[in-house]
Every structure is written in C-alpha cells, then in structure tokens.
Scaffold this motif. Structure first.
Motif, mmCIF file in Angstrom:
data_model
loop_
_atom_site.group_PDB
_atom_site.id
_atom_site.type_symbol
_atom_site.label_atom_id
_atom_site.label_comp_id
_atom_site.label_asym_id
_atom_site.label_seq_id
_atom_site.Cartn_x
_atom_site.Cartn_y
_atom_site.Cartn_z
ATOM 1 N N VAL A 13 34.872 42.345 29.911
ATOM 2 C CA VAL A 13 36.146 42.380 30.645
ATOM 3 C C VAL A 13 36.087 43.423 31.753
ATOM 4 O O VAL A 13 36.561 43.198 32.876
ATOM 5 N N ALA A 14 35.494 44.593 31.465
ATOM 6 C CA ALA A 14 35.349 45.632 32.491
ATOM 7 C C ALA A 14 34.485 45.146 33.648
ATOM 8 O O ALA A 14 34.765 45.451 34.823
ATOM 9 N N THR A 15 33.446 44.375 33.344
ATOM 10 C CA THR A 15 32.611 43.810 34.414
ATOM 11 C C THR A 15 33.419 42.902 35.320
ATOM 12 O O THR A 15 33.324 42.979 36.561
ATOM 13 N N MET A 16 34.247 42.042 34.737
ATOM 14 C CA MET A 16 35.087 41.148 35.526
ATOM 15 C C MET A 16 36.073 41.930 36.377
ATOM 16 O O MET A 16 36.350 41.570 37.526
ATOM 17 N N VAL A 17 36.614 43.006 35.826
ATOM 18 C CA VAL A 17 37.576 43.821 36.576
ATOM 19 C C VAL A 17 36.912 44.461 37.787
ATOM 20 O O VAL A 17 37.461 44.453 38.902
ATOM 21 N N PHE A 18 35.715 45.002 37.618
ATOM 22 C CA PHE A 18 35.028 45.649 38.739
ATOM 23 C C PHE A 18 34.611 44.630 39.803
ATOM 24 O O PHE A 18 34.634 44.949 40.994
ATOM 25 N N VAL A 19 34.258 43.432 39.381
ATOM 26 C CA VAL A 19 33.961 42.395 40.374
ATOM 27 C C VAL A 19 35.206 42.085 41.199
ATOM 28 O O VAL A 19 35.149 41.943 42.433
ATOM 29 N N GLY A 20 36.354 41.984 40.521
ATOM 30 C CA GLY A 20 37.595 41.726 41.244
ATOM 31 C C GLY A 20 37.985 42.858 42.172
ATOM 32 O O GLY A 20 38.436 42.620 43.306
#
Length: 220
Positions: A129-136
């Motif tokens: 989830v943190a990876t997806m947040v940083f991509v966004g």
C-alpha cells in the motif's frame, strides 16, 4: 345689562385677532430608494445550471466537505490513465500484492487456511500500500518541494521490503513434517504456503522491476 352683555361678548372673542399668518407646512422629505441587493456570485452562476446535470453535481461537491463517490471514481480513472511505463508496472505489481492478501497465504494441518491479512503476510500488505501511495504522490507531483529522489527511494524501499517479506513468509510457513490429515487416512505437511503467498512474491517482483524501470528512465 348692556355692560354685562358687552363683557361676555369680549370674553367669547378670540384672544389673538391680528396674529401673524401660520407658517406653511413643511413638505415631506423625499424617500430614498432602497439600496440594490447584490446577488451572490454562486447564485448567479447557478441560475442557468440544471440541478440534475453533472456540472451541478460537481459544483455541489465543491461546496460540500464530503466528496461525491462519482467524482472520486472519475479522479481514480484519470489517475490510472496518467500512469506510464515503470510507474504503471510498479503500481499494478503492488496492487497484486494487496489483492493476494485477501487470499490464503498459509495452510496448516491443524487450523486450515490463513489469509494474508490475518497472518504475517499483513506486513507485505502494508508496504505494498505504501508503494502505491508513493507512486501516486510522484505522478501527481504532490511532493514537488522535496528532492525528487526521496519519493523514488521510499517507493523502492517499500517494494523491496514487500518482496523480501513475502520470501521470508514462504520460508517460515514451510514445515515438511508429515502429520495425519484431518480428512481420511492420508498424511499432509504440517504447514505449507498457499496461492496468496506466491502471488505476493510475483507482485513484489513486478513492483521492484517497475520501480527500477522508472528510476532508470528518470536518470536518463
């Protein structure tokens, strides 16, 4: 008698007979016209808008602190369309890890299946989830005031930890000791990884590769 009648007549007469003329009545002051009422800009803007149209719903959403679900869905679709190259690969790889946590990650002879969310696979879920947040954050340039390499580094660290922990879970959930199966007379391993763990590893690999591709493109 004549003197008495004359005195009564004098008393009945008005005291002022030659007084000055009364002052003319003052004309009433002219009434002021009421000040024009200023129309609210929002009311004038809404005057020609159909209350059931999409524009009216978006305008109402801008006023309300609670976002309209349709607006949120449109924003999510536009965000997914904006992703390109390595960002898209990393995002969907992390999304696969998140999806895998809703599947069994471990099967035991005693207790049966364990979902990733209710086992140690939850750690991979958090970092995915943190990876997806940083991509966004990077794609929307929310953190433009910081060094561009910091979001990249945070994304890579989260995706690598998610992959490594999935591999660790694969190792610790494997117990090849044969025990009697709860059904029938067969034997089975005491503990073994399930499909969710393998999907988590696959998603972690995809997320790491996508991050490396995007970082290489950024440096180029």
């Amino acid at each position: 008698m004549e003197d008495i009648a004359r005195e009564k007549a004098q008393r009945a007469a008005p005291v002022r007979t030659g007084s000055a003329k009364a002052a003319p009545a003052r004309a009433p002051a002219p009434r002021r016209a009421p000040a024009p009422v200023e129309e609210d800009e929002d009311d004038s803007a809404d005057a020609g808008v159909d209350p059931w149209s999409k524009e009216a719903r978006e305008l109402e959403t801008a006023r309300s602190p609670i976002d309209d679900p349709e607006v949120l869905l449109d924003d999510a679709r536009s965000f997914l369309r904006e992703l390109e190259g390595g960002d898209r690969i990393a995002f969907w790889g992390a999304a696969l890890v998140v999806l895998s946590c809703f599947m069994p990650w471990k099967e035991t002879a005693e207790d049966g299946d364990f979902l990733g969310l209710i086992s140690l696979g939850f750690i991979s879920f958090l970092f995915a989830v943190a990876t997806m947040v940083f991509v966004g954050l990077r794609s929307r340039q929310v953190m433009s005031w910081v060094n561009p390499m910091l979001p990249w580094g945070a994304q890579m660290v989260c995706s690598v930890i998610s992959l490594v922990w999935s591999l660790v879970f694969l190792k610790i959930s494997s117990d090849t000791t044969l025990v009697p199966s709860p059904l029938g007379n067969a034997e089975m391993m005491n503990s073994s990884p399930s499909i969710g763990c393998f999907l988590g590893i696959l998603g972690g690999v995809i997320a790491v590769l996508g991050g490396l591709m995007g970082l290489k493109r950024q440096e180029g």
